[in-house]
Design an enzyme around this catalytic site. Structure first.
Site: not given
Length: 708
Positions: A148, A407, A117
């Site tokens: 994230h 995502s 990521d």
């Protein structure tokens, strides 16, 4: 002696895999060097002599996230941003007794996910505090934590985390739960960018995969080769829309839907490491373009010296303007699982009841691949997902967020497949659910969404954790066929079954295909409809009474929004044949064959058999399994079929061979048949069901025996 032979065979396979990975590593290093040289030329054209600290920092970040080139235009990786638990029925697996035949709960014990990521996962977050050492950061401490990646990790496996949102007056405005899928799993965390690891090695995403050697990984990032909105703060000349494709001689080209270099690299990795499952997001750029959502209509394209405004009427349409074709390269590989996003089902107590419950998220990219290959492969909830967060620095913090994107959908699918891997290990003597089998299981168990059959928005449907687990139980009690098998060149593998008539007769087949070598010429890349398959396997169901042949689903590459039809599929390495209303008691023959010559991925390629995974439901009796049709093995019997020690193979041809397997597929013994009544000793085995496979040089048949 047999044990030594098994060890030598396993070692040989391991050494071959290691050698293949070393060759891949050299190829990736060559590609990375070439990309860096092209990027140096791009920087010189774009920034000239400007080497201010701000520009240097921007260039460094761009280089780290470099994904490839659309012509001379560089593309960069970017992230693709507890009701979903009920939507996809995960709670049935994580609750003891939720699946008939499974007495315990499965929460990811013994399963390790690898997360690639945008930054490090914040390991001290309370979301991961239910057990020590759940998160291991593999990057140097100088890399920042990422909200994230921390959010993705929490979807994979955060502990039960009920949350509330409040307004400025302290009034509760919403509530949810950031509880993840596999609460007791562990995770390794890498950046997808090119970085220097603590070992001192500088490498990109593909090198990191070869170092990590995962069993399952999540990749919630991708490339947008169409319209993107750029701002001056991120290094663009103006706040405007920019075309990431090429504008050449008045024509617009793009790599949306294009199988490209990074797809080849993912496919090569999985082909060389077939027990490794990759799950990747489809991207969030649907409908992007000038004027999108009230933004400016100013449109620019890249030139060899900078950017230029489009002439009036010359700019391309918005991404996916026809409803399809906006998945970027790198998410179009054959051997990975690509995930599209849906809105969370909020009706029916958050449970799926009909295909109309599933609504595509407005941002979720649509397929298919340019040759008509089905992408995304599956869909999952991705809108307004509660998850963990952190301050994006090297210190980190415990915070929370609500976010939307593919995502958020991808780690749900990765999480579920990890739980299936855990169940598989539990049921089948610690055996591994490989990449082909995990895709077969996912496709076969999917809930219908969108058009009947596969489509460019939802792939094969909506992920269903519970049904996948039930099929694994079905394999363990022999009520479904779910096997890893091999197709040899010039042969047809055949199974003859009797339909139950109480449910559809359904066959799903998938295989790990060798990587396809791509060109760098626009004429070979843009909207190329030629198949990207190397080995084209075919599955058919034949009614033995009427000789009616039933074909697999396929999309029309030139009109993919038209509902899927049934026919010869020449582009997908997943094929599924369904007979919705089979006649009870009717005998059907299932055939797996191939076109042309089966090859491996050596350079140059050589003739080689092709492994595949097959799952069959809707039958109540298996009448035979053969390699080339009925013949000398047709009259073979096993007697007694229930024994405490000795059984016999009856009427087998002399000099044919037999092998004994447990239900995990592990070979326990083998031998040569020298008698009309060949004895087989099962006395040393535990109680259970075993498969006796008898084989000549032309045919194979399998019989079941029960050891009391």
């Amino acid at each position: 002696m047999k044990k030594h032979l098994l060890l030598i065979s396993t070692l040989a396979i391991t050494l071959i895999s290691a050698q293949n990975n070393e060759a891949l590593k050299r190829e990736f290093e060559r590609q990375n060097k070439e990309n860096n040289e092209r990027f140096d030329s791009y920087v010189a054209r774009r920034y000239g002599s400007d080497r201010s600290p701000e520009t240097q920092k921007l260039i460094q970040e761009m280089r780290a996230n470099l994904a490839g080139f659309s012509g001379d235009v560089p593309n960069f990786y970017q992230t693709d941003d507890q009701n979903q638990i009920f939507n996809n029925n995960v709670d049935a697996i994580t609750t003891a007794g939720g699946i008939t035949g499974l007495a315990t709960a499965f929460k990811g014990e013994g399963i390790k996910y690898t997360v690639f990521d945008g930054g490090r996962i914040y390991a001290p977050h309370i979301a991961f505090s239910n057990a020590p050492n759940r998160i291991t950061n593999m990057e140097a401490d100088t890399n920042e934590y990422s909200s994230h990646s921390t959010g993705v990790a929490s979807i994979l496996g955060a502990m039960d985390s009920p949350l509330q949102t409040k307004d400025q007056n302290g009034n509760v405005t919403g509530s949810g739960n950031a509880k993840g899928i596999a609460l007791n799993s562990t995770m390794d965390s890498y950046r997808f960018a090119q970085t220097t690891l603590p070992s001192g090695l500088t490498t990109d995403i593909f090198g990191k995969i070869l170092i990590a050697q995962p069993k399952i990984s999540n990749h919630s990032y991708g490339v947008n080769p169409g319209w993107t909105y750029g701002t001056t703060s991120s290094g663009y000349p103006y706040n405007a829309w920019y075309w990431n494709g090429n504008y050449i001689s008045g024509n617009n080209y793009d790599l949306m839907g294009t199988y490209y270099t990074t797809d080849k690299q993912y496919d090569a990795i999985v082909y060389n490491n077939p027990t490794y499952t990759i799950v990747k997001s489809a991207g969030n750029y649907y409908a992007y373009g000038p004027g999108y959502n009230g933004t400016t209509s100013n449109a620019y394209y890249f030139t060899s010296t900078g950017v230029s405004p489009y002439p009036a009427g010359a700019a391309p349409a918005a991404n996916c303007s026809q409803g399809y074709d906006c998945i970027g390269y790198g998410s179009l590989a054959k051997n990975i699982i690509v995930v599209g996003a849906t809105n969370v089902i909020s009706s029916n107590n958050n449970r799926y009841t009909a295909s109309t419950d599933v609504v595509k998220a407005s941002y979720s990219n649509a397929g298919p691949r340019d040759d008509g290959g089905i992408k995304p492969d599956i869909s999952a909830p991705g809108t307004n997902i509660w998850m963990a967060s952190t301050a994006e620095n090297t210190t980190g913090s415990t915070t929370w967020q609500i976010n939307s994107g593919t995502s958020m959908a991808a780690p749900q699918v990765a999480g579920i497949i990890g739980l299936w891997m855990q169940i598989y290990k539990s049921l089948f003597n610690n055996a591994e659910l490989n990449a082909a089998a995990s895709k077969t299981l996912m496709v076969h168990s999917a809930l219908e969404a969108g058009n009947i059959g596969p489509d460019p928005w939802y792939g094969w449907g909506f992920i269903n954790a519970k049904k996948g687990a039930e099929l694994l139980v079905g394999k363990s009690n022999n009520t479904v066929i779910f096997n890893n098998e091999t197709l040899n060149n010039g042969t047809v593998n055949t199974k003859t079954i009797k339909a139950s008539g109480s449910e559809p007769l359904k066959v799903t087949l998938s295989w790990i295909d060798p990587e396809f070598t791509v060109s760098n010429q626009w004429s070979e890349l843009y909207n190329n409809r030629n198949s990207r398959l190397i080995n084209d396997l075919d599955v058919r169901i034949i009614n033995t009474t009427t000789n009616t042949t039933y074909f697999p689903w396929k999309l029309d590459a030139n009109s993919p929004m038209t509902p899927a039809t049934k026919g010869d599929n020449i582009v997908d390495n997943v094929e599924q044949v369904v007979i919705d209303n089979p006649t009870p008691g009717t005998v059907y023959r299932i055939e797996v064959s191939h076109k042309a010559t089966l090859k491996n991925n050596a350079v140059p390629a050589v003739t080689a058999p092709q492994d595949y995974s097959i799952l069959i439901t809707g039958f109540n009796e298996v009448l035979g399994t053969q390699e080339t049709g009925f013949g000398a093995l047709n009259g073979i019997a096993i007697a007694p079929s229930i024994t405490k020690d000795i059984t016999h193979i009856l009427k087998a041809p002399k000099k044919s061979t037999f092998s004994i397997y447990d239900l995990s597929g592990k070979k326990l013994q083998s031998g040569t048949i020298n008698n009309d009544k060949e004895p087989v000793d099962l006395s040393s085995y535990t109680k259970g069901i075993y498969i006796i496979e008898i084989k000549t040089n032309k045919e194979v048949i399998s019989k079941k025996v029960i050891k009391e």
